[in-house]
Design a protein around this motif. Sequence first.
Motif, short mmCIF file in Angstrom:
data_model
loop_
_atom_site.label_atom_id
_atom_site.label_comp_id
_atom_site.label_asym_id
_atom_site.label_seq_id
_atom_site.Cartn_x
_atom_site.Cartn_y
_atom_site.Cartn_z
N GLN A 365 0.85 -1.20 0.00
CA GLN A 365 0.00 0.00 0.00
C GLN A 365 0.88 1.24 0.00
OE1 GLN A 365 -2.22 1.34 3.64
NE2 GLN A 365 -4.04 0.87 2.44
N GLY A 366 0.47 2.25 -0.74
CA GLY A 366 1.15 3.54 -0.70
C GLY A 366 2.07 3.84 -1.86
N ALA A 367 2.12 2.96 -2.85
CA ALA A 367 3.02 3.20 -3.98
C ALA A 367 2.67 4.51 -4.68
CB ALA A 367 2.93 2.04 -4.97
N GLY A 368 3.73 5.25 -5.02
CA GLY A 368 3.55 6.48 -5.78
C GLY A 368 3.53 7.73 -4.95
N HIS A 369 3.18 7.63 -3.68
CA HIS A 369 2.97 8.84 -2.89
C HIS A 369 4.29 9.54 -2.58
CE1 HIS A 369 1.52 11.59 0.19
NE2 HIS A 369 0.28 11.26 -0.13
N SER A 370 5.00 9.11 -1.57
CA SER A 370 6.23 9.79 -1.18
C SER A 370 6.96 8.96 -0.14
CB SER A 370 5.94 11.19 -0.63
OG SER A 370 4.97 11.13 0.41
N VAL A 371 8.23 9.30 0.06
CA VAL A 371 9.04 8.67 1.10
C VAL A 371 9.81 9.77 1.81
CG1 VAL A 371 11.04 8.26 -0.40
CG2 VAL A 371 10.69 6.80 1.60
N GLY A 372 10.06 9.57 3.09
CA GLY A 372 10.84 10.53 3.85
C GLY A 372 12.23 10.01 4.13
N LEU A 373 13.18 10.92 4.26
CA LEU A 373 14.56 10.56 4.57
C LEU A 373 15.11 11.52 5.61
CD1 LEU A 373 17.31 9.10 4.03
CD2 LEU A 373 17.70 10.82 2.24
N HIS A 374 15.69 10.96 6.67
CA HIS A 374 16.42 11.76 7.65
C HIS A 374 17.87 11.31 7.63
CE1 HIS A 374 12.80 13.62 9.31
NE2 HIS A 374 12.23 12.45 9.14
N ALA A 375 18.77 12.23 7.28
CA ALA A 375 20.18 11.92 7.14
C ALA A 375 20.99 13.19 7.30
CB ALA A 375 20.46 11.27 5.78
N ALA A 376 22.29 13.05 7.58
CA ALA A 376 23.16 14.21 7.66
C ALA A 376 23.20 14.91 6.30
CB ALA A 376 24.56 13.78 8.07
N PRO A 377 23.29 16.25 6.30
CA PRO A 377 23.27 16.99 5.03
C PRO A 377 24.29 16.50 4.02
CG PRO A 377 23.05 18.50 6.87
CD PRO A 377 23.33 17.15 7.47
N GLU A 378 25.49 16.12 4.50
CA GLU A 378 26.52 15.69 3.56
C GLU A 378 26.22 14.34 2.92
OE1 GLU A 378 27.94 14.82 7.83
OE2 GLU A 378 26.91 16.42 6.74
N ALA A 379 25.32 13.56 3.53
CA ALA A 379 24.95 12.26 2.97
C ALA A 379 23.60 12.28 2.26
CB ALA A 379 24.93 11.20 4.08
N ALA A 380 22.78 13.27 2.60
CA ALA A 380 21.37 13.25 2.19
C ALA A 380 21.17 13.30 0.68
CB ALA A 380 20.62 14.39 2.87
N ASP A 381 21.95 14.11 -0.02
CA ASP A 381 21.71 14.28 -1.46
C ASP A 381 21.86 12.96 -2.21
OD1 ASP A 381 21.13 16.94 -1.20
OD2 ASP A 381 23.04 17.67 -1.97
N LEU A 418 -3.41 20.12 -1.38
CA LEU A 418 -3.87 19.06 -0.50
C LEU A 418 -4.17 17.79 -1.28
CD1 LEU A 418 -5.34 21.87 1.09
CD2 LEU A 418 -5.31 20.00 2.74
N SER A 419 -3.78 17.77 -2.55
CA SER A 419 -4.03 16.60 -3.41
C SER A 419 -2.75 16.26 -4.14
CB SER A 419 -5.16 16.91 -4.41
OG SER A 419 -6.33 17.32 -3.73
N MET A 420 -2.17 15.12 -3.79
CA MET A 420 -0.88 14.72 -4.33
C MET A 420 -1.04 13.58 -5.32
SD MET A 420 -0.18 16.67 -1.79
CE MET A 420 -0.61 15.82 -0.28
N GLY A 421 -0.69 13.85 -6.58
CA GLY A 421 -0.73 12.80 -7.58
C GLY A 421 0.35 11.76 -7.33
N CYS A 422 0.04 10.49 -7.59
CA CYS A 422 0.96 9.40 -7.30
C CYS A 422 1.41 8.64 -8.54
CB CYS A 422 0.30 8.43 -6.30
SG CYS A 422 -0.06 9.20 -4.70
N GLY A 423 1.15 9.22 -9.71
CA GLY A 423 1.63 8.61 -10.94
C GLY A 423 1.00 7.25 -11.20
#
Length: 478
Positions: A365-381, A418-423
């Motif tokens: 469930q949830g394909a297409g929506h979004s994912v979050g990432l928490h990482a140090a700035p130097e690694a995040a990109d 408030l409406s996010m397309g998920c492809g």
Amino acid sequence: MSQSREAEVIAGLVAKARAAQTIADGYDQAGADRLVAAAAWAIMEPVRNRALAELAVRDTGLGNVPDKIQKNHRKTLGLIRDLSGAKSVGVIADDAALGVTEIARPAGVVGAITPSTNPGATPANMIINAMKGRNAIILAPSPKGYSTAALLLSYVHEEFDRIGAPRDLVQLLPAPVNKALTNELLQQVDLVVATGSQANIKAAYSSGTPAFGVGAGNVSVIVHRSADLAAAAERIVRSKTFDNATSCSSENSVVIEAAVYQPMFAALAAQGCVLLSGDEKAQLQAALFPAGKLSGDLTAKTAGDIALAAGLARAANARVLMVEESGVGPEFPFSGEKLSPVLTVYRADGFDAAAAQVAAIYSHQGAGHSVGLHAAPEAADALALQLGLTLPVARVIVNQAHCIATGGSFDNGLPFSLSMGCGTWGGNSFSENLGYRHFLNITRIARPIAPRNASADALLSAYLAETGRNGAAFSLKP
């Protein structure tokens, strides 16, 4: 109401909408922007905003008043900031080199399905985008959100009266709203925009009318070993508790690298999260998923209220309830969307394993929506790029409170929505945040320009050489 009667009711609304839209079609850009400002002030004026928020919580039982007030204000303010100066009337682009001129035209009459989770903010967002394009719009709110939509409509009409705009540019289905009435609306309008249950989205896409619908939420967020754990925990909890997790963009699972698994638990505990034992998890599952389905009675309640309903008195003061999980799928209900301050925690042996765990969750469930990432700035990109290249997501949210960031924020570049397309991953026809351009038709004028001839030899020579056909000849026969 019989089917013929429903068709007659909708035909009457659509006729009035078309008459009003014909008037709006004559507005210049200033006139369209005046409609936008009127619709925005209808929900942003502080007394009205509070009235809408209080009514929404009272009648839907979802979320809380302070956060709905903030959402109504912030989402609307961000949207009108995005629309300020944007061209949506007449010539909006002119490329002299290509000889192409683009002209914005209204889509016509829009049918908008809106959810009970955001019964004020989502209709307002859709109204404003529709007005930017000089369209008419007819709202089909959820039954629980009907009273809020009706009150919002009265405020919009009051503002339209002040500027001499036709009230019928914004209308509402008559009560009681039902599936038959809504489905008839979908048949008769020119464009459908739908946010809410997947049943509503499916109805929109199967209506035969051009439609924009959104995918299911079930957001996962990865905590990398380099992350600032205290900051990550604060962002996750701030997002997860906002409006009692009514947003489809609220985190449902957090996937933590093994190297920081226990320290991250400590950081989350410092933010008021309570980890449940195995027995307590079973109690929560029985309360939250009776008969295997998410309980409507516990949706968007506080963690404390959910804990008490599940007989978990020790967690009565929790801000978020946490459960550990390793499986994914229907037999593991905590792997899905919970629409409540309940967070599922997965342990991953490294970042690649964390990404694979998210992929497994989204295959459920949830394909297409979004994912979050928490990482140090130097690694995040580099990590964010890896996720964007490999996961079935339309958005990668880096070091932010996810539900606040995904739909646009003042400190990121995503457009407010408030409406996010998920492809196609989420069964949608678009993969960006729904915006005013989705409410437009674009007419293009094409003029003669100097020929831009192409050479087949130049364009295909590398391929032909690679495949051993260097001597291939091209010819055009009359």
